[in-house]
Design a protein around this motif. Structure first.
Motif, mmCIF file in Angstrom:
data_model
loop_
_atom_site.group_PDB
_atom_site.id
_atom_site.type_symbol
_atom_site.label_atom_id
_atom_site.label_comp_id
_atom_site.label_asym_id
_atom_site.label_seq_id
_atom_site.Cartn_x
_atom_site.Cartn_y
_atom_site.Cartn_z
ATOM 1 N N ASN A 90 0.811 -1.214 0.000
ATOM 2 C CA ASN A 90 0.000 0.000 0.000
ATOM 3 C C ASN A 90 0.848 1.270 0.000
ATOM 4 O OD1 ASN A 90 -3.149 -0.405 0.415
ATOM 5 N ND2 ASN A 90 -2.095 -2.091 1.446
ATOM 6 N N THR A 149 -7.029 -0.519 6.105
ATOM 7 C CA THR A 149 -7.263 0.923 6.257
ATOM 8 C C THR A 149 -5.945 1.663 6.089
ATOM 9 O OG1 THR A 149 -9.119 0.566 7.778
ATOM 10 C CG2 THR A 149 -8.089 2.753 7.781
ATOM 11 N N GLU A 214 -10.509 5.901 -2.096
ATOM 12 C CA GLU A 214 -9.588 4.893 -2.609
ATOM 13 C C GLU A 214 -9.297 5.090 -4.089
ATOM 14 O OE1 GLU A 214 -10.975 1.022 -1.558
ATOM 15 O OE2 GLU A 214 -10.872 1.405 0.594
ATOM 16 N N THR A 216 -6.887 6.569 -7.196
ATOM 17 C CA THR A 216 -5.449 6.673 -7.407
ATOM 18 C C THR A 216 -5.099 7.801 -8.374
ATOM 19 O OG1 THR A 216 -5.554 5.025 -9.185
ATOM 20 C CG2 THR A 216 -5.072 4.228 -6.945
#
Length: 360
Positions: A90, A149, A214, A216
């Motif tokens: 992540n 998360t 979420e 990008t």
């Protein structure tokens, strides 16, 4: 005739799971003994037990083959290794921002990520792996879900935004408002300059909102992150001034001197008129000079005057303090009235001739 002796079921299952091959049978001739058959069975069982132990040790503490968490193959990983993998995964890659003309720039996730956490401890999934039954379990798939998360550091986001070339690069052009100005031959509205300056606070807010969803990537144009001029060429305040300046250009003032007239139009008073950025201005000295010149041209009060008498002789009279004949122009009053006449045309929208009497 051959005699068939079956291997005990438990050993058969272990051997089968170990890949020892299909169904096992021992063929006994009449000359073979029960002892020989027992030796063969014992040897197979030992191999199966050894194979089972080796597999148990190999998979103890790690996820079995066929295990996925959040769609990621976790086979052979410990819970800690999967956690580390998730954190690193992540932090990889970039967040992309798109600007004007499809110009793009990237922000590294590793520069803005503050923390990556899993809702559940992956060890909970390991407890469900049925390690003792690994020979059967490795041929089955197991899929687990564990909410990830990711939190981001606001200060790091602001820092990353300010470092973008789109925000602080040499190619950034400041927006400029349209404005009213004096030109060489009149007045004009200079159009606004759109520029390409971004609002850093708006950019940071937009990126933060996109990360919360979420995403990008984000289009800064779509979300109105560019600073726009406050005043455009069609702003009423500018168009009103332009209309007013056109009224001034079309104004014609006629000065009635009784025996003569002076016409004052844009060609005459244009150079007297200016603009200071807020209002029209007048060159009082220039107006006064014009009236003075007009006085020299027409004034006769206490001036020498020549006449031809009845004998045909040219004589000169006047020019003294006792000379009360003729007229003179009140310069101060005429300057005010001339300026006001032009202003009146502007303020009241009166275009055309304006008759102005002058005190003599």
């Amino acid at each position: 005739m051959k005699k068939i002796i079956a291997i005990p079921l438990a050993v058969f299952l272990l051997l089968a799971a170990a890949g020892a091959g299909g169904t096992f049978y021992l063929y006994s001739q009449g000359v073979q003994s029960r002892y020989a058959t027992a030796l063969v069975a014992t040897s197979a069982a030992d191999r199966a037990i050894t194979w089972y132990k080796e597999g148990f040790e190999k998979y103890n503490g790690v996820f079995l083959p066929g295990t996925t968490i959040n769609g990621t193959d976790a086979s052979g990983m410990t819970p800690e290794e999967f956690t580390e993998f998730t954190i690193a995964d992540n932090r990889k890659g970039n967040f992309t921002v798109f600007g004007l003309n499809k110009v793009r720039e990237a922000i590294k996730f590793n520069d803005i990520v503050q923390d990556v956490t899993l809702e559940k401890d992956p060890a909970e999934f390991l407890d469900k792996e049925a390690l003792k039954m690994w020979p059967a379990a490795i041929s089955q798939d197991r899929a687990y879900e564990d909410k990830v998360t990711v939190t981001y550091n606001p200060d790091k986001i602001n820092e990353a935004v300010n470092n973008l070339k789109l925000v602080s690069g040499d190619q950034v052009v400041e927006p400029q408002n349209a404005y009213f100005t004096r030109t060489e031959d009149g007045f004009a509205i200079v159009p606004e300059v759109t520029g390409n300056k971004l609002d850093p606070a708006k950019v940071a807010e937009t990126i933060t909102n996109a990360l919360a969803k979420e995403k990008t990537a984000v289009n800064l144009v779509k979300f109105g992150c560019y600073v726009k001029p406050d005043i455009k060429i069609d702003d009423p305040s500018l168009t009103s001034l332009m209309e007013q300046s056109e009224q001034i250009r079309n104004t014609v003032v006629t000065i009635d001197l009784t025996a003569a007239e002076e016409t004052v139009d844009w060609n005459t008073f244009g150079p007297w008129l200016g603009w200071d950025g807020a209002q029209f201005t007048w060159d009082e000295d220039a107006i006064t000079q014009y009236v003075d010149e007009m006085g020299k041209k027409y004034e006769t009060y206490q001036m020498h005057r020549q006449f031809v008498n009845h004998n045909g002789e040219t004589i000169t009279v006047g020019g003294s303090e006792r000379d009360t004949y003729g007229f003179w122009i009140n310069t101060g009053d005429t300057v005010i009235r001339l300026e006001n006449a032009i202003k009146q045309a502007t303020e009241e929208g009166l275009i055309g001739d304006h008759i102005m009497g002058t005190d003599f």
